[in-house]
Motif scaffolding. Structure first.
Motif, short mmCIF file in Angstrom:
data_model
loop_
_atom_site.label_atom_id
_atom_site.label_comp_id
_atom_site.label_asym_id
_atom_site.label_seq_id
_atom_site.Cartn_x
_atom_site.Cartn_y
_atom_site.Cartn_z
N MET A 12 0.85 -1.18 0.00
CA MET A 12 0.00 0.00 0.00
C MET A 12 0.89 1.24 0.00
SD MET A 12 -2.83 1.17 2.81
CE MET A 12 -4.08 0.09 2.20
N ASP A 13 0.57 2.20 -0.83
CA ASP A 13 1.35 3.43 -0.90
C ASP A 13 0.99 4.33 0.25
OD1 ASP A 13 2.87 5.54 -1.73
OD2 ASP A 13 1.47 6.21 -3.28
N SER A 14 2.01 4.82 0.95
CA SER A 14 1.76 5.64 2.13
C SER A 14 1.30 7.04 1.77
CB SER A 14 3.02 5.72 3.00
OG SER A 14 4.08 6.29 2.26
N ASN A 15 1.31 7.39 0.50
CA ASN A 15 0.89 8.73 0.09
C ASN A 15 -0.47 8.73 -0.59
OD1 ASN A 15 3.33 9.75 0.98
ND2 ASN A 15 4.32 9.51 -1.00
N ASN A 20 1.90 8.44 16.27
CA ASN A 20 2.38 7.94 14.99
C ASN A 20 1.42 6.93 14.36
OD1 ASN A 20 4.61 9.55 15.36
ND2 ASN A 20 5.93 7.88 16.03
N TYR A 21 0.94 5.99 15.15
CA TYR A 21 0.02 5.00 14.59
C TYR A 21 -1.33 5.63 14.27
CZ TYR A 21 -2.24 0.62 13.52
OH TYR A 21 -2.91 -0.38 12.87
N SER A 22 -1.75 6.60 15.05
CA SER A 22 -3.00 7.31 14.75
C SER A 22 -2.90 8.02 13.40
CB SER A 22 -3.33 8.33 15.84
OG SER A 22 -3.73 7.70 17.01
N TYR A 23 -1.77 8.65 13.16
CA TYR A 23 -1.57 9.35 11.90
C TYR A 23 -1.51 8.36 10.73
CZ TYR A 23 0.18 13.01 8.75
OH TYR A 23 0.34 13.91 7.72
N TYR A 24 -0.89 7.24 10.95
CA TYR A 24 -0.86 6.18 9.93
C TYR A 24 -2.29 5.74 9.60
CZ TYR A 24 -0.50 1.42 8.09
OH TYR A 24 -0.65 0.29 7.33
N LEU A 25 -3.09 5.49 10.62
CA LEU A 25 -4.47 5.07 10.37
C LEU A 25 -5.23 6.12 9.58
CD1 LEU A 25 -5.47 3.44 13.78
CD2 LEU A 25 -4.98 2.28 11.62
N GLU A 26 -5.02 7.37 9.92
CA GLU A 26 -5.73 8.46 9.24
C GLU A 26 -5.29 8.58 7.78
OE1 GLU A 26 -8.12 12.20 9.57
OE2 GLU A 26 -7.74 10.77 11.17
N LYS A 27 -3.98 8.58 7.53
CA LYS A 27 -3.47 8.84 6.18
C LYS A 27 -3.52 7.63 5.26
CE LYS A 27 -1.83 12.61 5.41
NZ LYS A 27 -2.58 13.70 4.79
N VAL A 28 -3.23 6.46 5.77
CA VAL A 28 -3.11 5.29 4.91
C VAL A 28 -4.41 4.51 4.83
CG1 VAL A 28 -1.87 3.11 4.55
CG2 VAL A 28 -0.63 5.15 5.29
N THR A 29 -5.02 4.23 5.96
CA THR A 29 -6.24 3.41 5.93
C THR A 29 -7.51 4.24 5.85
OG1 THR A 29 -6.54 3.31 8.34
CG2 THR A 29 -5.06 1.68 7.35
N GLY A 30 -7.39 5.55 6.05
CA GLY A 30 -8.58 6.41 5.98
C GLY A 30 -9.45 6.35 7.23
N ASP A 31 -8.94 5.78 8.29
CA ASP A 31 -9.68 5.67 9.56
C ASP A 31 -9.78 7.05 10.21
OD1 ASP A 31 -10.74 5.14 12.06
OD2 ASP A 31 -9.07 3.91 12.72
N THR A 32 -10.98 7.60 10.26
CA THR A 32 -11.17 8.92 10.86
C THR A 32 -11.98 8.81 12.15
OG1 THR A 32 -13.15 9.28 9.50
CG2 THR A 32 -11.06 10.12 8.64
N SER A 33 -11.71 7.77 12.91
CA SER A 33 -12.45 7.56 14.15
C SER A 33 -12.08 8.61 15.20
CB SER A 33 -12.19 6.16 14.70
OG SER A 33 -10.93 6.11 15.34
N TRP A 34 -12.82 8.60 16.28
CA TRP A 34 -12.58 9.50 17.40
C TRP A 34 -11.59 8.91 18.39
CZ3 TRP A 34 -15.02 14.31 18.03
CH2 TRP A 34 -15.97 14.62 17.06
N ASN A 35 -11.21 7.65 18.20
CA ASN A 35 -10.37 6.92 19.15
C ASN A 35 -8.89 7.11 18.85
OD1 ASN A 35 -9.17 5.16 20.91
ND2 ASN A 35 -10.12 3.31 20.07
N PRO A 36 -8.16 7.91 19.63
CA PRO A 36 -6.74 8.08 19.38
C PRO A 36 -5.89 6.89 19.84
CG PRO A 36 -7.38 9.35 21.29
CD PRO A 36 -8.64 8.74 20.74
N PHE A 37 -6.51 5.92 20.49
CA PHE A 37 -5.77 4.78 21.02
C PHE A 37 -6.02 3.50 20.24
CE2 PHE A 37 -7.03 7.62 24.57
CZ PHE A 37 -5.77 8.18 24.77
N ALA A 38 -6.61 3.59 19.06
CA ALA A 38 -6.91 2.42 18.25
C ALA A 38 -5.63 1.68 17.87
CB ALA A 38 -7.65 2.83 16.98
N GLY A 39 -5.67 0.35 18.01
CA GLY A 39 -4.55 -0.49 17.61
C GLY A 39 -3.36 -0.49 18.55
N MET A 40 -3.48 0.17 19.68
CA MET A 40 -2.35 0.23 20.61
C MET A 40 -2.34 -1.01 21.50
SD MET A 40 -1.00 2.87 19.48
CE MET A 40 0.40 2.89 20.57
N ARG A 41 -1.18 -1.33 21.99
CA ARG A 41 -1.04 -2.50 22.86
C ARG A 41 -1.23 -2.08 24.31
NH1 ARG A 41 5.43 -2.93 21.78
NH2 ARG A 41 5.65 -0.72 21.81
N TRP A 42 -2.02 -2.78 25.02
CA TRP A 42 -2.29 -2.45 26.43
C TRP A 42 -2.04 -3.63 27.28
CZ3 TRP A 42 -2.14 2.44 26.32
CH2 TRP A 42 -2.71 3.16 25.29
#
Length: 131
Positions: free
Chosen positions: A1-4, A109-131
């Protein structure tokens, strides 16, 4: 997937490195990410998983990056954290504030990746993080 794909301007080499790492190894909560992350030198671990601008500017940095939903979520939660910290002894309140800032820096960083690459515009800034 192209990051741009969803960006009109090319990404800096630092963001390209981060996005390529996320493309190859998945979310920070995935076993593949954890295994690959352990193999990185210390400086590259910091580059992938930590954002100094987010550490100091929190929701403002998210807003600058165009993640306004996540910025509003962080702002709201920051207000709650500040109110709770205000009722604690000063040392405890300062510790809570520092921990909150570190958490934001670790998710940017991962939030920005989700926004730019996958188009995820959710309200959750902690999506995909390890807890």
């Amino acid at each position: 997937m192209d990051s741009n794909t969803s960006s009109s301007a090319p990404l800096s080499p630092k963001w390209q490195f981060r996005f390529n790492f996320f493309n190859q190894h998945g979310a920070p909560s995935s076993p593949a990410f954890k295994a690959a992350y352990k193999q990185l030198p210390f400086g590259e671990k910091i580059k992938v998983n930590f954002n100094f601008f987010a550490l100091f500017f929190s929701w403002i940095y998210f807003l600058i990056l165009g993640m306004w939903r996540k910025a509003l979520t962080i702002l709201g939660l920051s207000i709650v954290v500040m109110v709770v910290a205000a009722f604690m002894p000063k040392a405890v309140g300062n510790g809570i504030a520092i921990a909150w800032s570190l958490l934001i820096a670790l998710t940017a960083n991962y939030s920005y990746y989700l926004e730019k690459v996958t188009g995820d515009t959710s309200w959750n800034p902690f999506a995909g993080m390890r807890w």
